[in-house]
Design a protein around this motif. Sequence first.
Motif, PDB file in Angstrom:
ATOM      1  N   THR A   1     -27.905  54.712 -25.131  1.00 41.59           N
ATOM      2  CA  THR A   1     -26.968  55.293 -24.160  1.00 41.59           C
ATOM      3  C   THR A   1     -27.619  55.332 -22.779  1.00 41.59           C
ATOM      4  O   THR A   1     -27.020  54.918 -21.774  1.00 41.59           O
ATOM      5  CB  THR A   1     -26.575  56.730 -24.603  1.00 41.59           C
ATOM      6  OG1 THR A   1     -25.999  56.650 -25.901  1.00 41.59           O
ATOM      7  CG2 THR A   1     -25.605  57.360 -23.638  1.00 41.59           C
TER       8      THR A   1
ATOM      9  N   LYS B   1     -29.306  50.177 -36.523  1.00 40.11           N
ATOM     10  CA  LYS B   1     -29.350  48.892 -35.811  1.00 40.11           C
ATOM     11  C   LYS B   1     -30.289  47.913 -36.524  1.00 40.11           C
ATOM     12  O   LYS B   1     -31.026  48.294 -37.424  1.00 40.11           O
ATOM     13  CB  LYS B   1     -29.802  49.114 -34.356  1.00 40.11           C
ATOM     14  CG  LYS B   1     -28.898  50.069 -33.575  1.00 40.11           C
ATOM     15  CD  LYS B   1     -27.468  49.605 -33.563  1.00 40.11           C
ATOM     16  CE  LYS B   1     -26.565  50.382 -32.609  1.00 40.11           C
ATOM     17  NZ  LYS B   1     -26.422  51.810 -32.907  1.00 40.11           N
TER      18      LYS B   1
ATOM     19  N   ASP C   1     -23.574  45.040 -23.244  1.00 36.01           N
ATOM     20  CA  ASP C   1     -24.070  46.005 -24.225  1.00 36.01           C
ATOM     21  C   ASP C   1     -24.197  45.281 -25.564  1.00 36.01           C
ATOM     22  O   ASP C   1     -23.203  45.024 -26.248  1.00 36.01           O
ATOM     23  CB  ASP C   1     -23.121  47.200 -24.331  1.00 36.01           C
ATOM     24  CG  ASP C   1     -23.594  48.206 -25.379  1.00 36.01           C
ATOM     25  OD1 ASP C   1     -24.700  48.023 -25.918  1.00 36.01           O
ATOM     26  OD2 ASP C   1     -22.853  49.175 -25.648  1.00 36.01           O
TER      27      ASP C   1
HETATM   28  C1  LIG Z   1     -21.934  49.429 -28.798  1.00 38.54           C
HETATM   29  C2  LIG Z   1     -22.897  50.566 -28.669  1.00 38.54           C
HETATM   30  N1  LIG Z   1     -23.381  50.862 -27.461  1.00 38.54           N
HETATM   31  C3  LIG Z   1     -24.228  51.887 -27.266  1.00 38.54           C
HETATM   32  C4  LIG Z   1     -24.661  52.657 -28.311  1.00 38.54           C
HETATM   33  C5  LIG Z   1     -25.541  53.853 -28.039  1.00 38.54           C
HETATM   34  O1  LIG Z   1     -26.806  53.739 -28.553  1.00 38.54           O
HETATM   35  P1  LIG Z   1     -27.694  55.051 -28.868  1.00 38.54           P
HETATM   36  O2  LIG Z   1     -27.125  55.674 -30.105  1.00 38.54           O
HETATM   37  O3  LIG Z   1     -29.062  54.491 -29.098  1.00 38.54           O
HETATM   38  O4  LIG Z   1     -27.629  55.932 -27.684  1.00 38.54           O
HETATM   39  C6  LIG Z   1     -24.192  52.383 -29.602  1.00 38.54           C
HETATM   40  C7  LIG Z   1     -24.659  53.223 -30.717  1.00 38.54           C
HETATM   41  O5  LIG Z   1     -24.410  53.087 -31.850  1.00 38.54           O
HETATM   42  C8  LIG Z   1     -23.279  51.309 -29.788  1.00 38.54           C
HETATM   43  O6  LIG Z   1     -22.789  51.017 -30.989  1.00 38.54           O
END
Ligand SMILES: Cc1ncc(COP(=O)(O)O)c(C=O)c1O
Length: 373
Positions: free
Chosen positions: A60, A185, A156
């Motif tokens: 994020t 992931k 992203d």
């Molecule tokens: C498409 C996408 N973007 C961003 C994120 C955010 O990642 P994080 O959980 O490491 O903050 C996720 C999390 O699952 C995601 O699926």
Amino acid sequence: MINMNVPVNEPLLNGNEKKYLLECIDSGWISSEGPFVKQFEKNLAAYLGRKHAIAVSNGTIAIDIAIDALEFKEDDEIIMPSFTIISCVLGLLRKRCKPVFVDQQPDTWNMDVDQIERKITSKTKGIMVVHIYGLPVDMNPVLKLAGKYHLKVIEDAAEMLGQDYYGKKCGSFGDISTVSFYPNKHITTGEGGMVFTDDDRLAERCRLLRNLCFVPQQRFIHYELGYNARMTNMQAAVGLAQLERIEESILKKRRIGELYKERLNDNTYIQLPLAQKEYARNIYWVFGIVINSDYHWDAQSAMKELSKDGIGTRPFFWGLHEQPVLHQLGYHSDESFPVSELLSRRGFYLPSGLAITEEQINYVAEKVNKIFT
Ligand SMILES: Cc1ncc(COP(=O)(O)O)c(C=O)c1O
């Protein structure tokens, strides 16, 4: 068949993770200053063919930093999918930029790139692509539009590390690209993320923003508002070990997807993920299913039913245009995004973590086939 517990996701930590973590402890290098951070950045940049990689504390904040580094201004418009996690829009809203949404394609569940051009105005400054669930976004039309209208591309690739688009790695397409290392992931660091760019100036800005905008020459004097988004050496140690096995992990993901597909293919009540498009084979980050709109159950009721058999599931994203917090912030639109709305209500995903066994997949598939009859 006896009842089993099948978690929605369980990561695999069976390589050099423990060894590298012990090195952190034995050497005392546990903070972000430790050597694994730079090594992890270097190896992942090389894997994606990118000039710069900046490790951060989650996916994020990777997006927040990407947006901040691109220096979007108030009222700038960024075109993006509505159907994605809220992480994608937070940084834009904090900068008072305007998210402009497009709907998804009903077959790939990715953003419908044919809807982008008609949303471009004189205020449009960027396009954010988000690869969803297993297939990449059709990037060529996006890159063409970005070139034609001089727009920045934010990619992203949180869910798509290891996936290709016409043979080029996801995470290598954006002016800035980001990934996440959350445990579901393809590579995990517990919590973690990374930002990628080929632009020296953007990379420098990302490094500054990651570390509270400390200026090296004048420690504790700040000219900009930064973040503490540093990744620890311990997280990077785990990530480095995970990266060593990425090809194996991708093979396993595809095998999981294929096994589910074989076992669920004859079920006419649900839509399964597409196996491939001309530009990519599905990587099945998660194995999603979408219940036919005339079936008497929605995703919530089906998930509840499967939980009785010990099966962990997760709902699909809920469209950003339908988010109460966006409405509170003044985002109102009379637009409807029917595919996004359908996916949110009728889509969910089955256990798809790297540690899942064939026996567990058989069990889940049997129960899915039993409830959708
Ligand atoms: C498409 C996408 N973007 C961003 C994120 C955010 O990642 P994080 O959980 O490491 O903050 C996720 C999390 O699952 C995601 O699926």
